[in-house]
Structure formats: C-alpha cells, structure tokens
Design a protein around this motif. Structure first.
Motif, PDB file in Angstrom:
ATOM      1  N   VAL A 158      22.609  14.382  53.955  1.00  0.00           N
ATOM      2  CA  VAL A 158      21.394  14.335  54.767  1.00  0.00           C
ATOM      3  C   VAL A 158      21.698  13.911  56.203  1.00  0.00           C
ATOM      4  O   VAL A 158      21.054  14.354  57.144  1.00  0.00           O
ATOM      5  CB  VAL A 158      20.315  13.443  54.107  1.00  0.00           C
ATOM      6  CG1 VAL A 158      20.710  11.964  54.180  1.00  0.00           C
ATOM      7  CG2 VAL A 158      18.951  13.649  54.736  1.00  0.00           C
ATOM      8  N   GLU A 159      22.704  13.040  56.373  1.00  0.00           N
ATOM      9  CA  GLU A 159      23.042  12.555  57.721  1.00  0.00           C
ATOM     10  C   GLU A 159      24.071  13.458  58.403  1.00  0.00           C
ATOM     11  O   GLU A 159      24.730  13.060  59.363  1.00  0.00           O
ATOM     12  CB  GLU A 159      23.556  11.116  57.655  1.00  0.00           C
ATOM     13  CG  GLU A 159      24.989  10.934  57.168  1.00  0.00           C
ATOM     14  CD  GLU A 159      25.094  10.719  55.672  1.00  0.00           C
ATOM     15  OE1 GLU A 159      24.252  11.251  54.922  1.00  0.00           O
ATOM     16  OE2 GLU A 159      26.031  10.008  55.233  1.00  0.00           O
ATOM     17  N   LYS A 161      26.454  15.662  60.423  1.00  0.00           N
ATOM     18  CA  LYS A 161      26.680  15.832  61.860  1.00  0.00           C
ATOM     19  C   LYS A 161      27.629  16.995  62.119  1.00  0.00           C
ATOM     20  O   LYS A 161      27.658  17.542  63.214  1.00  0.00           O
ATOM     21  CB  LYS A 161      27.298  14.549  62.461  1.00  0.00           C
ATOM     22  CG  LYS A 161      26.409  13.326  62.484  1.00  0.00           C
ATOM     23  CD  LYS A 161      25.229  13.427  63.438  1.00  0.00           C
ATOM     24  CE  LYS A 161      25.597  13.330  64.895  1.00  0.00           C
ATOM     25  NZ  LYS A 161      25.794  11.972  65.373  1.00  0.00           N
ATOM     26  N   ARG A 164      26.228  20.297  63.287  1.00  0.00           N
ATOM     27  CA  ARG A 164      25.647  20.112  64.629  1.00  0.00           C
ATOM     28  C   ARG A 164      26.744  20.194  65.696  1.00  0.00           C
ATOM     29  O   ARG A 164      26.576  20.840  66.719  1.00  0.00           O
ATOM     30  CB  ARG A 164      24.925  18.762  64.700  1.00  0.00           C
ATOM     31  CG  ARG A 164      24.488  18.383  66.104  1.00  0.00           C
ATOM     32  CD  ARG A 164      23.999  16.949  66.176  1.00  0.00           C
ATOM     33  NE  ARG A 164      22.619  16.801  65.765  1.00  0.00           N
ATOM     34  CZ  ARG A 164      21.569  16.889  66.584  1.00  0.00           C
ATOM     35  NH1 ARG A 164      21.743  17.140  67.865  1.00  0.00           N
ATOM     36  NH2 ARG A 164      20.357  16.731  66.142  1.00  0.00           N
ATOM     37  N   TRP A 165      27.870  19.525  65.412  1.00  0.00           N
ATOM     38  CA  TRP A 165      28.992  19.570  66.367  1.00  0.00           C
ATOM     39  C   TRP A 165      29.521  20.995  66.530  1.00  0.00           C
ATOM     40  O   TRP A 165      30.150  21.320  67.541  1.00  0.00           O
ATOM     41  CB  TRP A 165      30.136  18.659  65.890  1.00  0.00           C
ATOM     42  CG  TRP A 165      29.808  17.198  65.861  1.00  0.00           C
ATOM     43  CD1 TRP A 165      28.935  16.542  66.679  1.00  0.00           C
ATOM     44  CD2 TRP A 165      30.352  16.215  64.978  1.00  0.00           C
ATOM     45  NE1 TRP A 165      28.900  15.206  66.354  1.00  0.00           N
ATOM     46  CE2 TRP A 165      29.762  14.969  65.319  1.00  0.00           C
ATOM     47  CE3 TRP A 165      31.274  16.236  63.942  1.00  0.00           C
ATOM     48  CZ2 TRP A 165      30.073  13.786  64.649  1.00  0.00           C
ATOM     49  CZ3 TRP A 165      31.593  15.065  63.284  1.00  0.00           C
ATOM     50  CH2 TRP A 165      30.992  13.850  63.638  1.00  0.00           C
ATOM     51  N   THR A 171      18.674  19.155  63.080  1.00  0.00           N
ATOM     52  CA  THR A 171      17.677  18.085  63.176  1.00  0.00           C
ATOM     53  C   THR A 171      16.504  18.352  62.228  1.00  0.00           C
ATOM     54  O   THR A 171      15.924  19.432  62.231  1.00  0.00           O
ATOM     55  CB  THR A 171      17.131  17.981  64.617  1.00  0.00           C
ATOM     56  OG1 THR A 171      18.221  17.872  65.505  1.00  0.00           O
ATOM     57  CG2 THR A 171      16.213  16.774  64.771  1.00  0.00           C
ATOM     58  N   VAL A 172      16.158  17.359  61.429  1.00  0.00           N
ATOM     59  CA  VAL A 172      14.996  17.464  60.546  1.00  0.00           C
ATOM     60  C   VAL A 172      13.779  16.992  61.340  1.00  0.00           C
ATOM     61  O   VAL A 172      13.789  15.882  61.874  1.00  0.00           O
ATOM     62  CB  VAL A 172      15.177  16.576  59.291  1.00  0.00           C
ATOM     63  CG1 VAL A 172      13.941  16.636  58.411  1.00  0.00           C
ATOM     64  CG2 VAL A 172      16.424  16.987  58.513  1.00  0.00           C
ATOM     65  N   PHE A 174      10.600  15.095  62.247  1.00  0.00           N
ATOM     66  CA  PHE A 174      10.355  13.792  61.614  1.00  0.00           C
ATOM     67  C   PHE A 174       9.195  13.814  60.627  1.00  0.00           C
ATOM     68  O   PHE A 174       9.165  13.028  59.693  1.00  0.00           O
ATOM     69  CB  PHE A 174      10.227  12.669  62.647  1.00  0.00           C
ATOM     70  CG  PHE A 174       8.863  12.510  63.246  1.00  0.00           C
ATOM     71  CD1 PHE A 174       8.448  13.346  64.256  1.00  0.00           C
ATOM     72  CD2 PHE A 174       8.006  11.506  62.798  1.00  0.00           C
ATOM     73  CE1 PHE A 174       7.195  13.200  64.823  1.00  0.00           C
ATOM     74  CE2 PHE A 174       6.752  11.353  63.360  1.00  0.00           C
ATOM     75  CZ  PHE A 174       6.341  12.206  64.370  1.00  0.00           C
ATOM     76  N   ILE A 177      10.788  14.647  57.117  1.00  0.00           N
ATOM     77  CA  ILE A 177      11.744  13.812  56.385  1.00  0.00           C
ATOM     78  C   ILE A 177      10.899  12.977  55.418  1.00  0.00           C
ATOM     79  O   ILE A 177       9.851  12.449  55.794  1.00  0.00           O
ATOM     80  CB  ILE A 177      12.601  12.915  57.306  1.00  0.00           C
ATOM     81  CG1 ILE A 177      13.752  12.253  56.530  1.00  0.00           C
ATOM     82  CG2 ILE A 177      11.786  11.834  57.986  1.00  0.00           C
ATOM     83  CD1 ILE A 177      14.922  13.134  56.276  1.00  0.00           C
ATOM     84  N   GLY A 227       7.525  11.200  56.750  1.00  0.00           N
ATOM     85  CA  GLY A 227       8.035  10.516  57.931  1.00  0.00           C
ATOM     86  C   GLY A 227       6.952  10.174  58.947  1.00  0.00           C
ATOM     87  O   GLY A 227       6.986   9.119  59.599  1.00  0.00           O
ATOM     88  N   GLY A 260      16.795   9.194  52.884  1.00  0.00           N
ATOM     89  CA  GLY A 260      15.912  10.196  53.456  1.00  0.00           C
ATOM     90  C   GLY A 260      16.176  11.523  52.763  1.00  0.00           C
ATOM     91  O   GLY A 260      17.328  11.840  52.466  1.00  0.00           O
ATOM     92  N   ARG A 283      20.052  21.531  54.258  1.00  0.00           N
ATOM     93  CA  ARG A 283      18.604  21.300  54.097  1.00  0.00           C
ATOM     94  C   ARG A 283      18.036  22.148  52.960  1.00  0.00           C
ATOM     95  O   ARG A 283      16.978  22.768  53.120  1.00  0.00           O
ATOM     96  CB  ARG A 283      17.854  21.571  55.416  1.00  0.00           C
ATOM     97  CG  ARG A 283      18.440  20.919  56.674  1.00  0.00           C
ATOM     98  CD  ARG A 283      18.609  19.445  56.537  1.00  0.00           C
ATOM     99  NE  ARG A 283      19.107  18.802  57.762  1.00  0.00           N
ATOM    100  CZ  ARG A 283      19.863  17.696  57.741  1.00  0.00           C
ATOM    101  NH1 ARG A 283      20.245  17.147  56.607  1.00  0.00           N
ATOM    102  NH2 ARG A 283      20.240  17.132  58.869  1.00  0.00           N
TER     103      ARG A 283
END
Lengths: 402, 57
Positions: A158-159, A161, A164-165, A171-172, A174, A177, A227, A260, A283
């Motif tokens: 879930v976290e 990265k 993304r890099w 990005t979820v 908000f 979430i 969220g 989350g 996701r």
C-alpha cells in the motif's frame, strides 16, 4: 554477492512471493527483497480470504489457518442481524489466516523454487536507462549497491513508492483510502466460525467494523473508516476503542494493528518498460471488502507467467508486458473490482436508515439464487427511495458494472 | 511542516499512499518525511488511523 538477476522483486508479501516463486519455477534467476527484518511482520491485515479463491492457488496448511469460517453475519445500525449461510454467503465463506506464518511460507516456497531472498533490504531508487527500468539501487544494512535485472516487479504494498519513482502515479485519493485500526483480542465471547460485519455511520462511517475469529475466544476486531470521514477524536482507533468498550469490555488486547487499504480504481496501467506492478501496489485490493490477498496471489502469479514469456522472447517492453495488464482486467478479478467499486460508491453514501432498510429487505429475500445482480435488484425494489437517491446515472453505472 | 509522533505511529504506511507529492516514505519501522518535497497539504495528518501526525506551523 550476485548483482545481476533476470528478475528483481521488490517486496516480500503474498504478491511478491508468488511472483518470485513463479519466475523461479520457470528457471529464471530471481532476487526477492524485503525492507523489513522479518517476512510477514508487522501484520497489516484482517486476514480473511475466500476459501474457493484460496484453493485456486494453494492448499491451505495447518499453520496458516487460524479459523475456518462457515457463515457471515451482517449487523445493521439498528442491531438487526442478517445471517449469510454458506450457500448464500458465496466467497465470504473462507479462512482467517495467520499472515505471519502464511507470508513467510510463501517466501519459503519462492526460496525453495530457487529465488534468492534478502531481508532488511530496501529499494532506494530504480535504475532508469533509456526510459526503461534496469533494476534498483538497494540499501542493505546501511550500505547501498546496484542490482541489475531484466525485469523488476513492484510488489511494495500500500505504501508503494517504486512505481511512482518509475513514473507511474500511484497516489490514492484521500477519500479512497480506508484507514483502519485493529486489535487481536482474546477472552471475548464470539462465534468461532462466523465473521461479523457491523455497518453504520456512527460506528464506522464509510466502512465497517469486523470481527474475524482466530480460534477460541480470540479474534481480529477492527474498523475501517473512509479517509474523508477521519477526524481528530474520530479516527479508526477511536471508533475501535468505543466499539470494544461496548462489545468486549473484558477482552484483552494482544496486538495493535494499523493500516490503510486503497478502495480506489486500480492503477490505469500496471506495466512499464521492464516493470510490472502487483498486489496492493497496483491498487487491486477489493474496494468493497478491502480484501487483497487473493488479488495479490493472482497478479503475482500472472506477472510471473507473462513476465517469464517476455524474458524468454527477449522483449520486456511495455507492449510485450501488456498482456499482464489486459488479462487481469478482463479476468474474474478485474470484473469483481470494477463491480465492487461501483457498489462501494453507493455504499459509502448510505444513511443509517438506508442501511437498516437494506439489511432488513435482504434478509427476507429468497437467497437460493443469490448473486450480486439479484441482490441489487431486490434491494432497489424493496427500497424505491434508494433508487431515487442513486439517480438514473448512478443506477445505470451500477447495473452496467454487474 | 509535519511532525511524526513516533510513540503513536504504528508505521502502517496509510499516509504514504495518499501523499500527492511522494514526500513520505515508510522505511522499515519508521516514517521518513522529505520536508523539501512536502507541500503542507495535511492529507496525511487527516487519514492517519492513530493520529500520529501533526501539522506544525
């Protein structure tokens, strides 16, 4: 130490482990990295999984299964309980797992198939060359080094990265979430073979409270809150403390778990040049139930199958990996995610009055032909006001998704 | 800026998933915030299940 592999898997959860196992079984050299010192800990999961879904991939072993679930109870805000028996509850009949044991065994299997495993090893950044991922820079016990790979699997949860890099927006939103808190409790009076789901805006706005048994007088008791409904004093841990004060005042807490769960649409694309994204990082957790174990196993295995062929063909470009993306989207999983997303969008807007009406009307249904379409039709015919609330557009989107 | 109350945080990563700037990272058992990337939007503070994050002026 080996610095070059066919496949680098970032993350040692079920998705990463299953991908690593699949690639290794097909004869590829694989490195699986886990940033934490132990596989499977800390747990961030209510640990429920559907029996039939699990059996698609694995024969459950004793150490994994904390409880077998025979029925599910849904409790309306007014306290009315609807029982879903096995033949009616569908995939909700299942297992509550011991994720610490389960996750570790899956990585064990990957290692047994030939994959190398490194714990306390974190991917710090991808190696990007000519618009393609060529492995990652890893930090292992405080020192960094490069590991080059033909294919990299982002299974970083879930976290996440990593993708993304690599240029994928993960990005979820908000409001999408589900923010959760859970206690593993003992000394509580529960049905050891039934899962319970409590719905209502005062106990879990935009989510639900769950009781997932883990043996005699023991269960995961948790709450998930949307969220956008989370506020100081009304955070998941606050809702949870209020719930257990009322329901299990004498229970003892063995573990606090936070987490989350994304309840958004999956990533719009889950592949890039030499990169595949699996499990929670993609996701693909269920937007309605929050369950993610099956989706992780499914996407991990599929990434292994499609990725292996791509490696053998010598083409791991976005285009060559695209069958992974299109296959899971058109599968049972992809369709269930789409349908449950639409149902979730309705669910989170329901008032307690709506929820009461729905649970009461469903309990009166003839559930011999229980399926989601019949369920929705029955709910709407029994609650015409709800149909008005949804409006034509909402109703059409929902029905089209079924 | 965002302050992490480590005695409250259970390092679940919920906040990391919603950060629009990618300013947060869950490194093993602690949360790392890149203050140069953080735009003080406060979304992470809102969604924390335990209330471990605080926006400081």
């Amino acid at each position: 130490m080996k610095r070059e592999y066919d496949v680098l898997v970032v993350g040692g959860g079920p998705g990463g482990a299953f991908a690593a196992k699949t690639f290794a079984e097909k004869g590829h050299s694989v490195l699986l990295t886990e940033k934490r010192p132990a596989i499977g800990a800390p747990v961030r999961c209510a640990e429920g999984v559907g029996k039939a879904l699990m059996h698609e991939f694995l024969k459950p072993e004793d150490g994994w299964v904390a409880a077998e679930i025979e029925k599910a109870n849904i409790i309306a805000p007014d306290g009315f309980t609807m029982e879903l028996e096995p033949e009616k509850a569908g995939s909700e009949v299942g297992y509550v797992l011991n994720r610490k044991v389960f996750d570790r065994d899956l990585v064990w299997m990957a290692a047994g198939a030939g994959a190398d495993v490194q714990v306390k090893t974190r991917a710090v950044s991808p190696i990007m060359e000519d618009g393609a991922v060529k492995g990652a820079i890893l930090n292992q016990g405080g020192t960094t080094h490069e590991v080059r790979a033909g294919l990299t699997i982002a299974a970083d949860g879930v976290e996440s990265k990593f993708s993304r890099w690599c240029g994928i927006d993960t990005t979820v939103p908000f409001r999408e979430i589900e923010t959760c808190a859970q206690y593993l409790m003992t000394g509580i009076d529960i049905d050891p073979n039934a899962t319970e789901f409590f719905v209502g805006n005062s106990i879990a706005p935009g989510g639900y409270v769950w009781i997932f048994p883990k043996g005699d007088k023991t269960a995961n008791v948790g709450v998930g809150v949307g969220g956008d409904r989370c506020k100081p004093g009304s955070r998941p841990v606050d809702y949870l403390n209020r719930f257990i004060a009322r329901k299990f005042p004498n229970g003892k807490t063995l573990e606090l778990i936070a987490g989350g769960v994304s309840v958004c649409q999956p990533l719009s694309c889950t592949v890039a040049n030499n990169l595949m994204v699996v499990g929670d990082a993609a996701r693909v957790s269920d937007p309605l139930t929050g369950g993610g174990i099956y989706a992780a196993l499914y996407t991990g295995k599929l990434a292994g199958d499609v990725g292996s062929k791509a490696l053998e063909d010598g083409d791991t470009s976005t285009q060559a990996l695209m069958p992974y993306d299109s296959t899971w989207r058109s599968s049972y999983l992809g369709k269930a995610l789409e349908r449950n997303y639409q149902i979730k969008e309705v669910f989170i807007r329901l008032s307690d009055e709506d929820l009461n009406a729905i649970v009461h009307s469903v309990s009166k249904m003839n559930l011999s032909d229980f399926n989601t379409l019949n369920l929705i039709k029955n709910i709407i015919s029994a609650n015409p006001k709800l149909a008005i609330k949804l409006g034509k557009a909402g109703l059409k989107t929902l029905l089209d998704s079924l | 800026m965002i302050e992490v109350h480590r005695e409250i945080c259970a390092y679940c990563g919920c906040c990391v998933s919603v950060c629009p700037e990618g300013a947060l990272e869950l490194v093993d058992a602690y949360l790392d915030i890149d203050m140069n990337t953080c735009i003080d939007c406060g979304i992470c503070v809102r969604v924390c299940p335990l209330g471990a994050l605080e926006a400081k002026k």
